[in-house]
Design a protein around this motif. Sequence first.
Motif, PDB file in Angstrom:
ATOM      1  N   MET A   1       0.849  -1.195   0.000  1.00 52.49           N
ATOM      2  CA  MET A   1       0.000   0.000   0.000  1.00 52.49           C
ATOM      3  C   MET A   1       0.885   1.247   0.000  1.00 52.49           C
ATOM      4  O   MET A   1       1.950   1.274   0.607  1.00 52.49           O
ATOM      5  CB  MET A   1      -0.912   0.005   1.228  1.00 52.49           C
ATOM      6  CG  MET A   1      -1.897   1.148   1.256  1.00 52.49           C
ATOM      7  SD  MET A   1      -3.059   1.000   2.642  1.00 52.49           S
ATOM      8  CE  MET A   1      -4.126   2.396   2.292  1.00 52.49           C
ATOM      9  N   ARG A   2       0.430   2.283  -0.681  1.00 51.99           N
ATOM     10  CA  ARG A   2       1.165   3.551  -0.688  1.00 51.99           C
ATOM     11  C   ARG A   2       1.212   4.131   0.716  1.00 51.99           C
ATOM     12  O   ARG A   2       0.309   3.937   1.522  1.00 51.99           O
ATOM     13  CB  ARG A   2       0.508   4.513  -1.681  1.00 51.99           C
ATOM     14  CG  ARG A   2       0.529   3.976  -3.108  1.00 51.99           C
ATOM     15  CD  ARG A   2      -0.313   4.830  -4.027  1.00 51.99           C
ATOM     16  NE  ARG A   2       0.319   6.115  -4.271  1.00 51.99           N
ATOM     17  CZ  ARG A   2      -0.303   7.132  -4.877  1.00 51.99           C
ATOM     18  NH1 ARG A   2      -1.560   7.024  -5.269  1.00 51.99           N
ATOM     19  NH2 ARG A   2       0.331   8.266  -5.102  1.00 51.99           N
ATOM     20  N   HIS A   3       2.272   4.879   0.982  1.00 53.86           N
ATOM     21  CA  HIS A   3       2.582   5.162   2.375  1.00 53.86           C
ATOM     22  C   HIS A   3       3.212   6.546   2.554  1.00 53.86           C
ATOM     23  O   HIS A   3       3.965   7.008   1.697  1.00 53.86           O
ATOM     24  CB  HIS A   3       3.559   4.087   2.875  1.00 53.86           C
ATOM     25  CG  HIS A   3       3.809   4.145   4.338  1.00 53.86           C
ATOM     26  ND1 HIS A   3       2.948   3.605   5.254  1.00 53.86           N
ATOM     27  CD2 HIS A   3       4.814   4.700   5.045  1.00 53.86           C
ATOM     28  CE1 HIS A   3       3.415   3.814   6.465  1.00 53.86           C
ATOM     29  NE2 HIS A   3       4.548   4.489   6.372  1.00 53.86           N
ATOM     30  N   ILE A   4       2.895   7.164   3.695  1.00 53.73           N
ATOM     31  CA  ILE A   4       3.545   8.408   4.116  1.00 53.73           C
ATOM     32  C   ILE A   4       4.035   8.216   5.547  1.00 53.73           C
ATOM     33  O   ILE A   4       3.276   7.788   6.427  1.00 53.73           O
ATOM     34  CB  ILE A   4       2.585   9.613   4.080  1.00 53.73           C
ATOM     35  CG1 ILE A   4       2.103   9.890   2.661  1.00 53.73           C
ATOM     36  CG2 ILE A   4       3.259  10.856   4.666  1.00 53.73           C
ATOM     37  CD1 ILE A   4       0.966  10.899   2.596  1.00 53.73           C
ATOM     38  N   THR A 176       7.152  10.202   1.440  1.00 55.79           N
ATOM     39  CA  THR A 176       6.408   9.143   0.761  1.00 55.79           C
ATOM     40  C   THR A 176       7.285   7.909   0.589  1.00 55.79           C
ATOM     41  O   THR A 176       8.503   7.958   0.776  1.00 55.79           O
ATOM     42  CB  THR A 176       5.913   9.617  -0.611  1.00 55.79           C
ATOM     43  OG1 THR A 176       7.052   9.896  -1.435  1.00 55.79           O
ATOM     44  CG2 THR A 176       5.051  10.858  -0.485  1.00 55.79           C
ATOM     45  N   GLU A 177       6.669   6.813   0.167  1.00 53.89           N
ATOM     46  CA  GLU A 177       7.421   5.566   0.017  1.00 53.89           C
ATOM     47  C   GLU A 177       8.444   5.636  -1.109  1.00 53.89           C
ATOM     48  O   GLU A 177       9.382   4.834  -1.153  1.00 53.89           O
ATOM     49  CB  GLU A 177       6.470   4.368  -0.181  1.00 53.89           C
ATOM     50  CG  GLU A 177       5.930   4.179  -1.583  1.00 53.89           C
ATOM     51  CD  GLU A 177       4.771   5.115  -1.908  1.00 53.89           C
ATOM     52  OE1 GLU A 177       4.324   5.105  -3.074  1.00 53.89           O
ATOM     53  OE2 GLU A 177       4.299   5.829  -1.007  1.00 53.89           O
ATOM     54  N   ASP A 178       8.313   6.610  -2.016  1.00 53.31           N
ATOM     55  CA  ASP A 178       9.318   6.799  -3.070  1.00 53.31           C
ATOM     56  C   ASP A 178      10.320   7.903  -2.696  1.00 53.31           C
ATOM     57  O   ASP A 178      11.017   8.432  -3.550  1.00 53.31           O
ATOM     58  CB  ASP A 178       8.653   7.087  -4.416  1.00 53.31           C
ATOM     59  CG  ASP A 178       7.815   8.357  -4.400  1.00 53.31           C
ATOM     60  OD1 ASP A 178       7.316   8.743  -3.325  1.00 53.31           O
ATOM     61  OD2 ASP A 178       7.642   8.964  -5.480  1.00 53.31           O
ATOM     62  N   ASP A 192       0.029  16.572  -2.130  1.00 54.19           N
ATOM     63  CA  ASP A 192      -1.213  16.166  -2.794  1.00 54.19           C
ATOM     64  C   ASP A 192      -0.966  15.976  -4.293  1.00 54.19           C
ATOM     65  O   ASP A 192      -1.347  14.971  -4.893  1.00 54.19           O
ATOM     66  CB  ASP A 192      -2.274  17.219  -2.539  1.00 54.19           C
ATOM     67  CG  ASP A 192      -3.646  16.837  -3.061  1.00 54.19           C
ATOM     68  OD1 ASP A 192      -3.861  15.680  -3.448  1.00 54.19           O
ATOM     69  OD2 ASP A 192      -4.520  17.727  -3.092  1.00 54.19           O
ATOM     70  N   ALA A 193      -0.301  16.954  -4.914  1.00 53.08           N
ATOM     71  CA  ALA A 193      -0.024  16.882  -6.347  1.00 53.08           C
ATOM     72  C   ALA A 193       0.892  15.720  -6.674  1.00 53.08           C
ATOM     73  O   ALA A 193       0.702  15.032  -7.690  1.00 53.08           O
ATOM     74  CB  ALA A 193       0.595  18.200  -6.817  1.00 53.08           C
ATOM     75  N   HIS A 194       1.881  15.485  -5.836  1.00 53.40           N
ATOM     76  CA  HIS A 194       2.807  14.373  -6.056  1.00 53.40           C
ATOM     77  C   HIS A 194       2.069  13.035  -6.024  1.00 53.40           C
ATOM     78  O   HIS A 194       2.272  12.181  -6.904  1.00 53.40           O
ATOM     79  CB  HIS A 194       3.905  14.383  -4.991  1.00 53.40           C
ATOM     80  CG  HIS A 194       4.853  13.234  -5.083  1.00 53.40           C
ATOM     81  ND1 HIS A 194       5.857  13.156  -5.999  1.00 53.40           N
ATOM     82  CD2 HIS A 194       4.922  12.083  -4.353  1.00 53.40           C
ATOM     83  CE1 HIS A 194       6.523  12.020  -5.854  1.00 53.40           C
ATOM     84  NE2 HIS A 194       5.963  11.352  -4.857  1.00 53.40           N
TER      85      HIS A 194
END
Length: 198
Positions: A1-4, A176-178, A192-194
């Motif tokens: 899952m995408r992550h912060i 973020t995860e990236d 948000d845009a990213h």
Amino acid sequence: MRHIDYYFTVLSPWAYLAGTRLEEIAGKHGVNVTYKPMDIMAIFERTGGVKPAERHASRMEYRMQELLRWSKELEIDLNPNPAFWPTNPAPASYAIIAAQKAGGGDLGALVHGLMRACWAEEKDIAQDDVIGDQLEAHGFSRGLTMSGLMEGADTYAANTDAAVKAGVFGSPFYITEDDARFWGQDRLHLLDAHLGAR
């Protein structure tokens, strides 16, 4: 899952002014958030920052103007000179860590509620009764103020170490995860845009 990974101190007026926008952005994009309260004074020492008490007067005067501007812009109540600041951030941070582990409540609202208690409600967020009220208001057990203190202390220290390794130098800080990094509540629209571009 995408992550912060969300690194912050409960003493930060800038984290307070972020409100619940992080949670709204995360929900919009289906992103999971891990809350990582950290020792901001240790972060300053380890990353070349300057503690507020040691900053030049011109910097602190500008900080005050910016706090008032952003409070008005965001329509968020803020006392730039709260009665109980600075205070010991550890008890509230440990409670957040315990609440995140326990689950079942609204963690984002708890974090914001604790900061609001400091920056708008003239409460000392180092006090167990203040922390307990916030825990209870947001769906958690008041008992979390006392349980898991050792684990909370260990996690708090680990979060601080992880923050330095991840490139964090202030609060609020979002990663973020990236490994896209965003410092400050005024960068949330860029976060948000990213997320929307991926």
